[in-house]
Motif scaffolding. Sequence first.
Motif, PDB file in Angstrom:
ATOM      1  N   HIS A 167     -14.966  -7.085 -47.496  1.00  0.00           N
ATOM      2  CA  HIS A 167     -15.941  -7.592 -48.469  1.00  0.00           C
ATOM      3  C   HIS A 167     -15.270  -8.409 -49.562  1.00  0.00           C
ATOM      4  O   HIS A 167     -15.837  -9.402 -50.038  1.00  0.00           O
ATOM      5  CB  HIS A 167     -16.708  -6.417 -49.080  1.00  0.00           C
ATOM      6  CG  HIS A 167     -17.791  -6.823 -50.029  1.00  0.00           C
ATOM      7  ND1 HIS A 167     -19.015  -7.277 -49.608  1.00  0.00           N
ATOM      8  CD2 HIS A 167     -17.824  -6.863 -51.383  1.00  0.00           C
ATOM      9  CE1 HIS A 167     -19.768  -7.572 -50.661  1.00  0.00           C
ATOM     10  NE2 HIS A 167     -19.065  -7.328 -51.753  1.00  0.00           N
ATOM     11  N   VAL A 168     -14.066  -8.000 -49.961  1.00  0.00           N
ATOM     12  CA  VAL A 168     -13.395  -8.697 -51.067  1.00  0.00           C
ATOM     13  C   VAL A 168     -12.389  -9.740 -50.588  1.00  0.00           C
ATOM     14  O   VAL A 168     -11.654 -10.295 -51.398  1.00  0.00           O
ATOM     15  CB  VAL A 168     -12.706  -7.691 -52.019  1.00  0.00           C
ATOM     16  CG1 VAL A 168     -13.712  -6.693 -52.560  1.00  0.00           C
ATOM     17  CG2 VAL A 168     -11.554  -6.969 -51.335  1.00  0.00           C
ATOM     18  N   GLY A 169     -12.353 -10.002 -49.267  1.00  0.00           N
ATOM     19  CA  GLY A 169     -11.555 -11.128 -48.810  1.00  0.00           C
ATOM     20  C   GLY A 169     -10.457 -10.873 -47.810  1.00  0.00           C
ATOM     21  O   GLY A 169      -9.710 -11.801 -47.459  1.00  0.00           O
ATOM     22  N   ALA A 170     -10.301  -9.656 -47.304  1.00  0.00           N
ATOM     23  CA  ALA A 170      -9.265  -9.401 -46.310  1.00  0.00           C
ATOM     24  C   ALA A 170      -9.563 -10.174 -45.024  1.00  0.00           C
ATOM     25  O   ALA A 170     -10.723 -10.413 -44.677  1.00  0.00           O
ATOM     26  CB  ALA A 170      -9.162  -7.904 -46.012  1.00  0.00           C
ATOM     27  N   ASP A 171      -8.522 -10.556 -44.316  1.00  0.00           N
ATOM     28  CA  ASP A 171      -8.635 -11.328 -43.082  1.00  0.00           C
ATOM     29  C   ASP A 171      -8.620 -10.360 -41.890  1.00  0.00           C
ATOM     30  O   ASP A 171      -7.616  -9.709 -41.619  1.00  0.00           O
ATOM     31  CB  ASP A 171      -7.471 -12.317 -42.977  1.00  0.00           C
ATOM     32  CG  ASP A 171      -7.619 -13.303 -41.829  1.00  0.00           C
ATOM     33  OD1 ASP A 171      -8.030 -12.877 -40.739  1.00  0.00           O
ATOM     34  OD2 ASP A 171      -7.311 -14.483 -42.031  1.00  0.00           O
ATOM     35  N   ARG A 172      -9.743 -10.290 -41.168  1.00  0.00           N
ATOM     36  CA  ARG A 172      -9.835  -9.363 -40.042  1.00  0.00           C
ATOM     37  C   ARG A 172      -8.797  -9.679 -38.966  1.00  0.00           C
ATOM     38  O   ARG A 172      -8.205  -8.779 -38.369  1.00  0.00           O
ATOM     39  CB  ARG A 172     -11.239  -9.402 -39.429  1.00  0.00           C
ATOM     40  CG  ARG A 172     -11.448  -8.360 -38.321  1.00  0.00           C
ATOM     41  CD  ARG A 172     -12.732  -8.625 -37.553  1.00  0.00           C
ATOM     42  NE  ARG A 172     -13.889  -8.551 -38.407  1.00  0.00           N
ATOM     43  CZ  ARG A 172     -14.554  -7.421 -38.651  1.00  0.00           C
ATOM     44  NH1 ARG A 172     -14.153  -6.292 -38.099  1.00  0.00           N
ATOM     45  NH2 ARG A 172     -15.617  -7.434 -39.420  1.00  0.00           N
ATOM     46  N   ASP A 173      -8.562 -10.976 -38.702  1.00  0.00           N
ATOM     47  CA  ASP A 173      -7.596 -11.347 -37.665  1.00  0.00           C
ATOM     48  C   ASP A 173      -6.198 -10.850 -38.019  1.00  0.00           C
ATOM     49  O   ASP A 173      -5.443 -10.415 -37.138  1.00  0.00           O
ATOM     50  CB  ASP A 173      -7.589 -12.859 -37.478  1.00  0.00           C
ATOM     51  CG  ASP A 173      -8.863 -13.378 -36.826  1.00  0.00           C
ATOM     52  OD1 ASP A 173      -9.547 -12.578 -36.159  1.00  0.00           O
ATOM     53  OD2 ASP A 173      -9.173 -14.572 -36.984  1.00  0.00           O
ATOM     54  N   VAL A 174      -5.846 -10.919 -39.296  1.00  0.00           N
ATOM     55  CA  VAL A 174      -4.539 -10.420 -39.725  1.00  0.00           C
ATOM     56  C   VAL A 174      -4.467  -8.911 -39.512  1.00  0.00           C
ATOM     57  O   VAL A 174      -3.443  -8.384 -39.046  1.00  0.00           O
ATOM     58  CB  VAL A 174      -4.279 -10.773 -41.207  1.00  0.00           C
ATOM     59  CG1 VAL A 174      -3.028 -10.063 -41.721  1.00  0.00           C
ATOM     60  CG2 VAL A 174      -4.141 -12.281 -41.370  1.00  0.00           C
ATOM     61  N   MET A 175      -5.549  -8.210 -39.824  1.00  0.00           N
ATOM     62  CA  MET A 175      -5.575  -6.760 -39.649  1.00  0.00           C
ATOM     63  C   MET A 175      -5.431  -6.389 -38.178  1.00  0.00           C
ATOM     64  O   MET A 175      -4.677  -5.475 -37.814  1.00  0.00           O
ATOM     65  CB  MET A 175      -6.872  -6.201 -40.250  1.00  0.00           C
ATOM     66  CG  MET A 175      -6.953  -6.375 -41.759  1.00  0.00           C
ATOM     67  SD  MET A 175      -8.644  -6.265 -42.407  1.00  0.00           S
ATOM     68  CE  MET A 175      -9.026  -4.542 -42.161  1.00  0.00           C
ATOM     69  N   LEU A 176      -6.120  -7.101 -37.301  1.00  0.00           N
ATOM     70  CA  LEU A 176      -6.022  -6.819 -35.869  1.00  0.00           C
ATOM     71  C   LEU A 176      -4.626  -7.132 -35.346  1.00  0.00           C
ATOM     72  O   LEU A 176      -4.106  -6.427 -34.472  1.00  0.00           O
ATOM     73  CB  LEU A 176      -7.073  -7.622 -35.109  1.00  0.00           C
ATOM     74  CG  LEU A 176      -8.529  -7.188 -35.346  1.00  0.00           C
ATOM     75  CD1 LEU A 176      -9.497  -8.159 -34.675  1.00  0.00           C
ATOM     76  CD2 LEU A 176      -8.765  -5.767 -34.840  1.00  0.00           C
ATOM     77  N   ALA A 177      -4.006  -8.189 -35.880  1.00  0.00           N
ATOM     78  CA  ALA A 177      -2.638  -8.523 -35.461  1.00  0.00           C
ATOM     79  C   ALA A 177      -1.660  -7.430 -35.884  1.00  0.00           C
ATOM     80  O   ALA A 177      -0.720  -7.104 -35.142  1.00  0.00           O
ATOM     81  CB  ALA A 177      -2.231  -9.868 -36.058  1.00  0.00           C
TER      82      ALA A 177
END
Length: 322
Positions: A167-177
């Motif tokens: 919600h505050v701007g984290a990158d989902r693709d980075v988290m999955l990587a």
Amino acid sequence: MPRRPGPPSSVQLDPTAPPAVHLAGQHPRTDVERRVRDGTWVRVRHGAYVDAAWLSDVPGADRRMALARLEALRRTSPRPPLLLRESAALVWGLPLVAVPEVTHTVSASNPTSHGARDVVRHVVDVPATHTTMHRGHRVTTLERTAVDCATALHPYAALVVADAALHVGADRDVMLALLEAARGRRGVRRARAVLEVADGGAESPGETWTRWTVLRLGHPVPETQVPVDTGDGRYWADLGYPAWRVLLEYDGAEKYGADGRDAVAALRRERRRQLAVEDAGWRVVRVTAHDRRHVGAFEARLRAALPDAPRTARPHLHPPPA
């Protein structure tokens, strides 16, 4: 997917900054004892104190105490410690289901048994690219913080953090990587399941709980921030199923404010809003904190609103029996 216009929800991004910490070594002993005795200062850890006014008569005092411990540890450490997991989430301002009573830090070697009891040191590899400075603290990045919480916490608690981070701007693709790079480690499969349903449209932990419970009950994944056009203008619902014209609205205390007059005005606005939405042909299922203790009643209302559609079970998100 559309999102309600405006800045991030204040419930998902706590703006409270770490407090000023008074170190005993910088004051006469009699002065410290007097301030503690008369209630001016409150001890947060050995040799460190904060103003009592900073902790009293405010919501989230336990969260403020945890922030004070983080600041005290930073002030008394030769080198600012690297914070991770829930401690990093606190610094980022993310909501937590349970505020930790210990501070989570990274250690380069196995800690001894003589360390402070309120500090848990984890021997983990955290590359420099996964760290940053935020509010004066060395912390894991927003994405690494959410991933660490997802691998370590109960799935619901992890989902609260992941929703807020997105919600505050984290990158989902980075988290999955990050999860892909940690393949095979403990908690990674569970964390991946959490991230599969994490949604930045959640504007509060209450909305996350509602979606979590809907999934646990085996219903399809609801959309978040559903736009509803009515004769009274466009409204945004917390979550729902547009195909079935069913909405779910979580009514938290923050929606109505603390002031009595503000609450009455908010209730009137909410009533007008619901009438407009229903006139537009939508059904609304309201959810409150009471439903957390009586999930069966919530499930009955939800089933009554939904058509007889196939249910999609998600057993990998069920909490452990305990």
